[in-house]
Design a protein around this motif. Sequence first.
Motif, mmCIF file in Angstrom:
data_model
loop_
_atom_site.group_PDB
_atom_site.id
_atom_site.type_symbol
_atom_site.label_atom_id
_atom_site.label_comp_id
_atom_site.label_asym_id
_atom_site.label_seq_id
_atom_site.Cartn_x
_atom_site.Cartn_y
_atom_site.Cartn_z
ATOM 1 N N VAL A 1 0.960 -1.250 0.124
ATOM 2 C CA VAL A 1 -0.187 0.012 -0.111
ATOM 3 C C VAL A 1 0.755 1.029 0.056
ATOM 4 C CG1 VAL A 1 -1.676 1.349 1.344
ATOM 5 C CG2 VAL A 1 -2.128 -1.069 1.015
ATOM 6 N N ASP A 2 1.712 1.343 0.866
ATOM 7 C CA ASP A 2 2.748 2.423 0.870
ATOM 8 C C ASP A 2 3.555 2.669 -0.343
ATOM 9 O OD1 ASP A 2 2.088 2.497 3.511
ATOM 10 O OD2 ASP A 2 3.949 2.076 4.499
ATOM 11 N N PHE A 3 3.723 1.769 -0.959
ATOM 12 C CA PHE A 3 4.753 1.878 -2.223
ATOM 13 C C PHE A 3 3.726 2.259 -3.280
ATOM 14 C CE2 PHE A 3 6.325 0.332 -6.239
ATOM 15 C CZ PHE A 3 7.604 0.791 -6.215
ATOM 16 N N TYR A 4 2.622 1.577 -3.542
ATOM 17 C CA TYR A 4 1.925 1.999 -4.906
ATOM 18 C C TYR A 4 1.222 3.215 -4.590
ATOM 19 C CZ TYR A 4 2.931 -2.087 -7.217
ATOM 20 O OH TYR A 4 3.979 -2.984 -7.972
ATOM 21 N N THR A 5 0.846 3.814 -3.268
ATOM 22 C CA THR A 5 0.176 4.988 -3.094
ATOM 23 C C THR A 5 1.151 6.096 -3.066
ATOM 24 O OG1 THR A 5 0.207 5.048 -0.610
ATOM 25 C CG2 THR A 5 -1.843 4.015 -1.882
ATOM 26 N N LYS A 6 2.275 5.856 -2.384
ATOM 27 C CA LYS A 6 3.284 6.901 -2.132
ATOM 28 C C LYS A 6 4.413 7.131 -3.594
ATOM 29 C CE LYS A 6 2.857 6.863 2.727
ATOM 30 N NZ LYS A 6 3.907 6.365 4.015
ATOM 31 N N CYS A 7 4.647 6.048 -3.799
ATOM 32 C CA CYS A 7 5.726 6.038 -4.974
ATOM 33 C C CYS A 7 5.223 6.225 -6.296
ATOM 34 C CB CYS A 7 6.445 4.652 -4.991
ATOM 35 S SG CYS A 7 7.664 4.770 -3.457
ATOM 36 N N LEU A 8 3.995 5.644 -6.665
ATOM 37 C CA LEU A 8 3.393 5.667 -7.876
ATOM 38 C C LEU A 8 2.029 6.419 -7.956
ATOM 39 C CD1 LEU A 8 4.043 1.969 -9.346
ATOM 40 C CD2 LEU A 8 5.224 3.983 -9.685
ATOM 41 N N ASN A 9 1.743 7.024 -6.927
ATOM 42 C CA ASN A 9 0.444 7.800 -6.803
ATOM 43 C C ASN A 9 -0.731 7.130 -7.179
ATOM 44 O OD1 ASN A 9 2.050 10.066 -5.718
ATOM 45 N ND2 ASN A 9 2.586 10.371 -7.891
ATOM 46 N N MET A 10 -0.837 5.767 -6.815
ATOM 47 C CA MET A 10 -2.008 5.265 -7.344
ATOM 48 C C MET A 10 -2.848 5.136 -6.092
ATOM 49 S SD MET A 10 -0.078 2.147 -9.539
ATOM 50 C CE MET A 10 -1.630 1.241 -9.858
ATOM 51 N N LYS A 11 -4.378 4.892 -6.268
ATOM 52 C CA LYS A 11 -5.139 4.985 -5.244
ATOM 53 C C LYS A 11 -5.405 3.700 -4.809
ATOM 54 C CE LYS A 11 -9.823 7.032 -3.819
ATOM 55 N NZ LYS A 11 -10.908 7.719 -4.097
ATOM 56 N N LEU A 12 -5.708 3.375 -3.509
ATOM 57 C CA LEU A 12 -6.166 2.170 -3.070
ATOM 58 C C LEU A 12 -7.897 2.092 -3.195
ATOM 59 C CD1 LEU A 12 -5.918 -0.850 -1.747
ATOM 60 C CD2 LEU A 12 -5.993 0.674 0.367
ATOM 61 N N VAL A 13 -8.464 1.335 -4.058
ATOM 62 C CA VAL A 13 -9.831 1.603 -4.188
ATOM 63 C C VAL A 13 -10.651 0.507 -4.018
ATOM 64 C CG1 VAL A 13 -9.396 3.085 -6.269
ATOM 65 C CG2 VAL A 13 -9.370 0.722 -6.623
ATOM 66 N N ALA A 14 -10.072 -0.645 -3.814
ATOM 67 C CA ALA A 14 -10.740 -2.036 -3.413
ATOM 68 C C ALA A 14 -10.105 -3.024 -2.679
ATOM 69 C CB ALA A 14 -11.648 -2.408 -4.665
ATOM 70 N N SER A 15 -10.861 -3.680 -1.876
ATOM 71 C CA SER A 15 -10.078 -4.961 -1.221
ATOM 72 C C SER A 15 -11.343 -5.946 -1.287
ATOM 73 C CB SER A 15 -9.661 -4.635 0.243
ATOM 74 O OG SER A 15 -10.916 -4.351 0.934
ATOM 75 N N VAL A 16 -10.881 -7.292 -1.320
ATOM 76 C CA VAL A 16 -11.893 -8.311 -1.017
ATOM 77 C C VAL A 16 -11.075 -9.439 -0.047
ATOM 78 C CG1 VAL A 16 -12.682 -10.305 -2.212
ATOM 79 C CG2 VAL A 16 -12.711 -8.261 -3.381
ATOM 80 N N GLN A 17 -11.758 -9.915 0.923
ATOM 81 C CA GLN A 17 -11.117 -10.699 2.017
ATOM 82 C C GLN A 17 -12.020 -11.974 2.083
ATOM 83 O OE1 GLN A 17 -10.513 -8.926 5.724
ATOM 84 N NE2 GLN A 17 -9.941 -10.805 6.562
ATOM 85 N N ASN A 18 -11.426 -12.916 2.009
ATOM 86 C CA ASN A 18 -12.062 -14.394 1.984
ATOM 87 C C ASN A 18 -11.135 -15.522 2.387
ATOM 88 O OD1 ASN A 18 -14.426 -14.159 0.324
ATOM 89 N ND2 ASN A 18 -12.812 -13.533 -1.541
ATOM 90 N N GLU A 19 -11.740 -16.458 3.151
ATOM 91 C CA GLU A 19 -11.250 -17.646 3.842
ATOM 92 C C GLU A 19 -10.777 -18.613 2.683
ATOM 93 O OE1 GLU A 19 -10.016 -17.832 6.989
ATOM 94 O OE2 GLU A 19 -10.896 -15.707 6.739
ATOM 95 N N ASN A 20 -11.646 -18.618 1.655
ATOM 96 C CA ASN A 20 -11.709 -19.817 0.581
ATOM 97 C C ASN A 20 -11.301 -18.917 -0.845
ATOM 98 O OD1 ASN A 20 -11.972 -22.036 2.136
ATOM 99 N ND2 ASN A 20 -13.885 -21.434 2.273
ATOM 100 N N VAL A 21 -10.733 -19.492 -1.627
ATOM 101 C CA VAL A 21 -10.784 -18.877 -3.124
ATOM 102 C C VAL A 21 -12.084 -18.981 -3.853
ATOM 103 C CG1 VAL A 21 -9.459 -18.891 -5.193
ATOM 104 C CG2 VAL A 21 -8.389 -19.628 -3.222
#
Length: 171
Positions: A23-43
């Motif tokens: 998160v730190d690298f992509y938001t601070k170094c490449l100025n990309m926005k963290l826009v979504a996440s998905v959390q699961n126990e199974n694929v």
Amino acid sequence: MPLAPPQRLHHVAYLTRDTQKTVDFYTKCLNMKLVASVQNENVPSTGEKYPHLHTFFQMADGGCVAFFEIIGLPRDEDRTVVPGWVRHLALRVPDRGTLLRYKEHLVGQGVEVLGPVDHDFCHSIYFFDPNGLRLELTSDVRGFGEADAVEATEAVQAWNARAGRPVTATR
């Protein structure tokens, strides 16, 4: 009616061992926005038990670079015999000036950067993210033309001959 090619990249996904560093690298170094996440126990697609967090970082065109952090994944799960320079993600920036500003910005963030390298049709800089993923930022010098397509077809045919495979049309 023939199918049209896909419209754009939706996302490409890679492994991370540390979501916060990613998160730190992509938001601070490449100025990309963290826009979504998905959390699961199974694929979801296979049902396999792999507790994971899947995060998405958005580019200007809406496409995303995504990462999976998987709980309990053995360290050697992501080993490969493929050289590190082969698997890489190339992202386009608008122009050479922006490319050079990115180089300066990345170096200022402590990232080691190689380039710019002149590839004829684009100029590129290369660096690694905290996951060991090689990234390339490019600025186009020119678009691809019919001569490029002909040259690529001839190169594939010559490569097939060198590799001992049948030479077939690729266009």
